[in-house]
Design an enzyme around this catalytic site. Sequence first.
Site, PDB file in Angstrom:
ATOM      1  N   VAL A 297      -2.607  -6.856  -4.068  1.00  0.00           N
ATOM      2  CA  VAL A 297      -2.290  -7.898  -3.095  1.00  0.00           C
ATOM      3  C   VAL A 297      -3.541  -8.748  -2.869  1.00  0.00           C
ATOM      4  CG1 VAL A 297      -1.623  -8.321  -0.686  1.00  0.00           C
ATOM      5  CG2 VAL A 297      -0.593  -6.407  -1.953  1.00  0.00           C
TER       6      VAL A 297
ATOM      7  N   GLU B  75     -17.917  16.376   5.305  1.00  0.00           N
ATOM      8  CA  GLU B  75     -16.996  17.029   4.341  1.00  0.00           C
ATOM      9  C   GLU B  75     -17.527  16.888   2.908  1.00  0.00           C
ATOM     10  OE1 GLU B  75     -12.890  15.768   5.013  1.00  0.00           O
ATOM     11  OE2 GLU B  75     -12.703  17.508   6.333  1.00  0.00           O
TER      12      GLU B  75
ATOM     13  N   LYS C 276      -7.063  23.886   7.478  1.00  0.00           N
ATOM     14  CA  LYS C 276      -7.287  22.619   6.762  1.00  0.00           C
ATOM     15  C   LYS C 276      -6.349  22.524   5.557  1.00  0.00           C
ATOM     16  CE  LYS C 276      -9.827  18.836   6.038  1.00  0.00           C
ATOM     17  NZ  LYS C 276      -8.842  18.039   5.331  1.00  0.00           N
TER      18      LYS C 276
ATOM     19  N   ASN D 295       1.621  -1.522  -4.791  1.00  0.00           N
ATOM     20  CA  ASN D 295       0.388  -0.713  -4.754  1.00  0.00           C
ATOM     21  C   ASN D 295      -0.466  -1.015  -5.979  1.00  0.00           C
ATOM     22  OD1 ASN D 295      -0.981   1.474  -3.226  1.00  0.00           O
ATOM     23  ND2 ASN D 295      -0.835   2.555  -5.171  1.00  0.00           N
TER      24      ASN D 295
ATOM     25  N   GLY E  77       0.826  -1.212   0.000  1.00  0.00           N
ATOM     26  CA  GLY E  77       0.000   0.000   0.000  1.00  0.00           C
ATOM     27  C   GLY E  77       0.858   1.258   0.000  1.00  0.00           C
ATOM     28  N   ALA E  78       0.564   2.157  -0.954  1.00  0.00           N
ATOM     29  CA  ALA E  78       1.321   3.420  -1.044  1.00  0.00           C
ATOM     30  C   ALA E  78       0.412   4.587  -0.693  1.00  0.00           C
ATOM     31  CB  ALA E  78       1.920   3.593  -2.430  1.00  0.00           C
TER      32      ALA E  78
ATOM     33  N   GLN F 120      -3.369  11.387   9.918  1.00  0.00           N
ATOM     34  CA  GLN F 120      -2.445  11.923  10.916  1.00  0.00           C
ATOM     35  C   GLN F 120      -1.726  10.797  11.673  1.00  0.00           C
ATOM     36  OE1 GLN F 120      -2.719  14.820  14.836  1.00  0.00           O
ATOM     37  NE2 GLN F 120      -4.507  14.625  13.596  1.00  0.00           N
TER      38      GLN F 120
HETATM   39  P1  FAD Z   1      -4.599   4.921   2.467  1.00  0.00           P
HETATM   40  O1  FAD Z   1      -3.978   6.251   2.530  1.00  0.00           O
HETATM   41  O2  FAD Z   1      -6.036   4.855   2.149  1.00  0.00           O
HETATM   42  O3  FAD Z   1      -3.783   4.066   1.389  1.00  0.00           O
HETATM   43  C1  FAD Z   1      -4.015   2.704   1.118  1.00  0.00           C
HETATM   44  C2  FAD Z   1      -3.286   2.348  -0.171  1.00  0.00           C
HETATM   45  O4  FAD Z   1      -3.318   0.933  -0.362  1.00  0.00           O
HETATM   46  C3  FAD Z   1      -3.923   2.965  -1.418  1.00  0.00           C
HETATM   47  O5  FAD Z   1      -2.923   3.492  -2.257  1.00  0.00           O
HETATM   48  C4  FAD Z   1      -4.629   1.787  -2.092  1.00  0.00           C
HETATM   49  O6  FAD Z   1      -4.721   1.905  -3.493  1.00  0.00           O
HETATM   50  C5  FAD Z   1      -3.704   0.643  -1.697  1.00  0.00           C
HETATM   51  N1  FAD Z   1      -4.352  -0.676  -1.686  1.00  0.00           N
HETATM   52  C6  FAD Z   1      -5.515  -1.015  -1.068  1.00  0.00           C
HETATM   53  N2  FAD Z   1      -5.771  -2.315  -1.248  1.00  0.00           N
HETATM   54  C7  FAD Z   1      -4.766  -2.819  -1.992  1.00  0.00           C
HETATM   55  C8  FAD Z   1      -4.442  -4.107  -2.493  1.00  0.00           C
HETATM   56  N3  FAD Z   1      -5.234  -5.169  -2.240  1.00  0.00           N
HETATM   57  N4  FAD Z   1      -3.310  -4.268  -3.221  1.00  0.00           N
HETATM   58  C9  FAD Z   1      -2.492  -3.208  -3.475  1.00  0.00           C
HETATM   59  N5  FAD Z   1      -2.735  -1.978  -3.016  1.00  0.00           N
HETATM   60  C10 FAD Z   1      -3.848  -1.772  -2.283  1.00  0.00           C
HETATM   61  N6  FAD Z   1      -7.733  11.681   8.061  1.00  0.00           N
HETATM   62  C11 FAD Z   1      -7.126  12.775   8.587  1.00  0.00           C
HETATM   63  O7  FAD Z   1      -6.202  12.626   9.418  1.00  0.00           O
HETATM   64  N7  FAD Z   1      -7.495  14.042   8.224  1.00  0.00           N
HETATM   65  C12 FAD Z   1      -8.440  14.280   7.284  1.00  0.00           C
HETATM   66  O8  FAD Z   1      -8.745  15.424   6.974  1.00  0.00           O
HETATM   67  C13 FAD Z   1      -9.093  13.156   6.693  1.00  0.00           C
HETATM   68  N8  FAD Z   1     -10.008  13.339   5.729  1.00  0.00           N
HETATM   69  C14 FAD Z   1     -10.589  12.247   5.110  1.00  0.00           C
HETATM   70  C15 FAD Z   1     -11.503  12.459   4.073  1.00  0.00           C
HETATM   71  C16 FAD Z   1     -12.087  11.384   3.437  1.00  0.00           C
HETATM   72  C17 FAD Z   1     -13.058  11.628   2.330  1.00  0.00           C
HETATM   73  C18 FAD Z   1     -11.760  10.054   3.844  1.00  0.00           C
HETATM   74  C19 FAD Z   1     -12.385   8.878   3.136  1.00  0.00           C
HETATM   75  C20 FAD Z   1     -10.864   9.829   4.871  1.00  0.00           C
HETATM   76  C21 FAD Z   1     -10.249  10.925   5.503  1.00  0.00           C
HETATM   77  N9  FAD Z   1      -9.320  10.747   6.541  1.00  0.00           N
HETATM   78  C22 FAD Z   1      -8.699  11.840   7.115  1.00  0.00           C
HETATM   79  C23 FAD Z   1      -8.905   9.391   6.944  1.00  0.00           C
HETATM   80  C24 FAD Z   1      -7.594   9.033   6.196  1.00  0.00           C
HETATM   81  O9  FAD Z   1      -7.745   9.274   4.823  1.00  0.00           O
HETATM   82  C25 FAD Z   1      -7.175   7.589   6.421  1.00  0.00           C
HETATM   83  O10 FAD Z   1      -7.127   7.331   7.795  1.00  0.00           O
HETATM   84  C26 FAD Z   1      -5.799   7.353   5.775  1.00  0.00           C
HETATM   85  O11 FAD Z   1      -5.884   7.491   4.384  1.00  0.00           O
HETATM   86  C27 FAD Z   1      -5.246   5.984   6.134  1.00  0.00           C
HETATM   87  O12 FAD Z   1      -3.975   5.843   5.569  1.00  0.00           O
HETATM   88  P2  FAD Z   1      -3.470   4.417   5.080  1.00  0.00           P
HETATM   89  O13 FAD Z   1      -2.052   4.560   4.691  1.00  0.00           O
HETATM   90  O14 FAD Z   1      -3.822   3.388   6.094  1.00  0.00           O
HETATM   91  O15 FAD Z   1      -4.373   4.096   3.808  1.00  0.00           O
HETATM   92  P1  NAD Z   2     -17.206   7.422  11.112  1.00  0.00           P
HETATM   93  O1  NAD Z   2     -17.296   6.030  11.604  1.00  0.00           O
HETATM   94  O2  NAD Z   2     -16.342   8.365  11.828  1.00  0.00           O
HETATM   95  O3  NAD Z   2     -18.659   8.073  11.029  1.00  0.00           O
HETATM   96  C1  NAD Z   2     -19.745   7.346  10.548  1.00  0.00           C
HETATM   97  C2  NAD Z   2     -21.054   8.001  10.964  1.00  0.00           C
HETATM   98  O4  NAD Z   2     -22.120   7.229  10.432  1.00  0.00           O
HETATM   99  C3  NAD Z   2     -21.255   8.067  12.473  1.00  0.00           C
HETATM  100  O5  NAD Z   2     -21.668   9.362  12.813  1.00  0.00           O
HETATM  101  C4  NAD Z   2     -22.313   7.007  12.737  1.00  0.00           C
HETATM  102  O6  NAD Z   2     -23.151   7.318  13.837  1.00  0.00           O
HETATM  103  C5  NAD Z   2     -23.094   7.032  11.433  1.00  0.00           C
HETATM  104  N1  NAD Z   2     -23.812   5.777  11.157  1.00  0.00           N
HETATM  105  C6  NAD Z   2     -23.386   4.503  11.350  1.00  0.00           C
HETATM  106  N2  NAD Z   2     -24.320   3.626  10.949  1.00  0.00           N
HETATM  107  C7  NAD Z   2     -25.360   4.339  10.468  1.00  0.00           C
HETATM  108  C8  NAD Z   2     -26.610   3.999   9.899  1.00  0.00           C
HETATM  109  N3  NAD Z   2     -27.010   2.727   9.740  1.00  0.00           N
HETATM  110  N4  NAD Z   2     -27.432   4.991   9.504  1.00  0.00           N
HETATM  111  C9  NAD Z   2     -27.058   6.300   9.631  1.00  0.00           C
HETATM  112  N5  NAD Z   2     -25.896   6.676  10.178  1.00  0.00           N
HETATM  113  C10 NAD Z   2     -25.038   5.723  10.588  1.00  0.00           C
HETATM  114  O7  NAD Z   2     -16.755   7.275   9.576  1.00  0.00           O
HETATM  115  P2  NAD Z   2     -16.116   8.373   8.610  1.00  0.00           P
HETATM  116  O8  NAD Z   2     -16.797   9.676   8.741  1.00  0.00           O
HETATM  117  O9  NAD Z   2     -16.086   7.717   7.264  1.00  0.00           O
HETATM  118  O10 NAD Z   2     -14.638   8.528   9.149  1.00  0.00           O
HETATM  119  C11 NAD Z   2     -13.727   7.426   9.066  1.00  0.00           C
HETATM  120  C12 NAD Z   2     -12.404   7.828   9.700  1.00  0.00           C
HETATM  121  O11 NAD Z   2     -11.763   8.824   8.897  1.00  0.00           O
HETATM  122  C13 NAD Z   2     -12.581   8.415  11.093  1.00  0.00           C
HETATM  123  O12 NAD Z   2     -11.516   8.002  11.887  1.00  0.00           O
HETATM  124  C14 NAD Z   2     -12.482   9.903  10.852  1.00  0.00           C
HETATM  125  O13 NAD Z   2     -11.939  10.588  11.980  1.00  0.00           O
HETATM  126  C15 NAD Z   2     -11.524   9.974   9.670  1.00  0.00           C
HETATM  127  N6  NAD Z   2     -11.823  11.189   8.881  1.00  0.00           N
HETATM  128  C16 NAD Z   2     -11.276  12.349   9.327  1.00  0.00           C
HETATM  129  C17 NAD Z   2     -11.562  13.512   8.648  1.00  0.00           C
HETATM  130  C18 NAD Z   2     -10.953  14.808   9.142  1.00  0.00           C
HETATM  131  O14 NAD Z   2     -10.139  14.773  10.073  1.00  0.00           O
HETATM  132  N7  NAD Z   2     -11.283  15.943   8.544  1.00  0.00           N
HETATM  133  C19 NAD Z   2     -12.395  13.500   7.525  1.00  0.00           C
HETATM  134  C20 NAD Z   2     -12.948  12.286   7.103  1.00  0.00           C
HETATM  135  C21 NAD Z   2     -12.654  11.131   7.805  1.00  0.00           C
END
Ligand code: FAD
Ligand code: NAD
Length: 406
Positions: free
Chosen positions: A84, A172, A380, A40, A13-14, A321
């Site tokens: 993978v 978001e 942000k 990846n 994973g990258a 983070q």
């Molecule tokens: P990822 O960064 O998701 O990377 C996983 C990598 O593995 C990807 O490149 C993928 O292609 C690869 N991969 C997956 N499966 C396979 C496979 N089978 N074979 C090969 N490669 C594979 N967190 C914050 O701290 N601040 C934020 O503002 C925030 N905003 C978010 C907004 C959104 C919309 C979402 C969905 C999440 C957000 N998060 C945020 C959460 C954060 O993005 C994740 O916690 C973070 O990306 C996890 O990092 P990771 O390295 O575990 O996985």
């Molecule tokens: P989450 O698990 O944090 O939130 C899911 C939400 O869905 C909860 O409020 C929960 O009560 C609700 N929910 C669960 N089941 C439901 C149902 N059946 N019907 C209606 N509502 C339901 O998931 P997320 O928002 O995808 O976040 C995932 C992770 O990524 C978290 O750790 C979050 O902190 C992180 N993240 C961080 C940021 C940021 O820091 N800006 C942004 C996006 C995600």
Amino acid sequence: MIELKKPQIVILGAGYGGLVTAVRLQKKLNVNEAEITLINKHNYHYETTWLHEASAGTLHHDRVRYEIPSVIDQSKVKLVEDTVIEVNKEAKIVVCENNKEIPYDYLVIALGAESETFGIEGLKEYAFSISSVNKARHIREHIEHQFALYAQDKKEERLTIVVGGAGFTGIEFIGELANRVPGLCKEYDIDQKKVRIICVEAAPSALPGFDPELVSYAVARLEKKGVEFMIGTPIKGCTEEGIIVGKGEEETEMIPAGTVVWAAGVRGSSIIDKSEFENMRGRVKVEPTLLAPGHEDVFVIGDCSLVINEEINRPYPPTAQISMQQAEVCAKNIVALVRGGQLEDFEYKPKGTVCSLGDDDAIGVVFGKKLKGTSASIMKKIIDNRALYMAGGLSLMLKKGKFKFL
Ligand code: FAD
Ligand code: NAD
């Protein structure tokens, strides 16, 4: 002279965890000390934390990704573009779709998260999840397609977008959508009053557990842009026609919708279950050194790992983070294993959380200080830019960063 075989370090994973581990290792280790392989799915890294923007169409998907070779030193890190399938821990082999078997001495699992639908009927088939560039692109195109079809057949449900979950991802995404809708309506000659964005949240509040004053601000700002909140309302099912929500103890209601986005739960990679690591919803409760329990050669970081916050005896939420902080320690510990040294314990140092409400607004708590509006939105973007800096230094940050602060 017999050349000793170099240890094989394989990173899966990258994303934030895997890529930062790779770029730290390429700095710390000499070519004659180890061979590093990064596997990846694609040849690009994407900013998972920006996927809601690509999904809403407020940011082009090419802005949220960059090619991995642009940040790795290919004389030290070999990139394998492959999927993978599983890890064979006994044979110390990673099984992939194309390259079949890649042996390792030290393994880092950083495969990120997958959508968790908790067995709710129809979600896998009919709801989208914001979990990759391809899926984000699909959501954006689907919404545009619904608007284009409405212009022809006037079926009003096409203009209803339901977002399941008012967690950080849901909020978001809704923030971006609310900003995108006026432009879409103009493009497709649609009366904006006909568009409905509905956020369905099971808990008694949006952003459960977050600062109540900031949550009220966020909800009020989004409502002002036309977003409807259904709080304390669980999603019970999904069909081709829309979403089924719970009403009271027994009753349910069907909300017709052209687009349903499930943002109500994530779990760790299914590769963790398949490879038979002890786990909770695809997350391995790692040792303080980030090693998987019972293993001296497998590290698990990012969304596939689970680290307990001892103060409240609950897991830290999976975030970019924590993933990047883990990557720093993981790289140091691999160097210690290669050279023979003491492993370091990981200690998470949370800096805060900022949740965007579109490009121009946000809420957050950073180093204990509450922020909202422009100051939070600037923060942000600084956080987003910092993630680029961590992986690719100043040049990547200047190339891909967000610098429109006001
Ligand atoms: P990822 O960064 O998701 O990377 C996983 C990598 O593995 C990807 O490149 C993928 O292609 C690869 N991969 C997956 N499966 C396979 C496979 N089978 N074979 C090969 N490669 C594979 N967190 C914050 O701290 N601040 C934020 O503002 C925030 N905003 C978010 C907004 C959104 C919309 C979402 C969905 C999440 C957000 N998060 C945020 C959460 C954060 O993005 C994740 O916690 C973070 O990306 C996890 O990092 P990771 O390295 O575990 O996985
Ligand atoms: P989450 O698990 O944090 O939130 C899911 C939400 O869905 C909860 O409020 C929960 O009560 C609700 N929910 C669960 N089941 C439901 C149902 N059946 N019907 C209606 N509502 C339901 O998931 P997320 O928002 O995808 O976040 C995932 C992770 O990524 C978290 O750790 C979050 O902190 C992180 N993240 C961080 C940021 C940021 O820091 N800006 C942004 C996006 C995600």
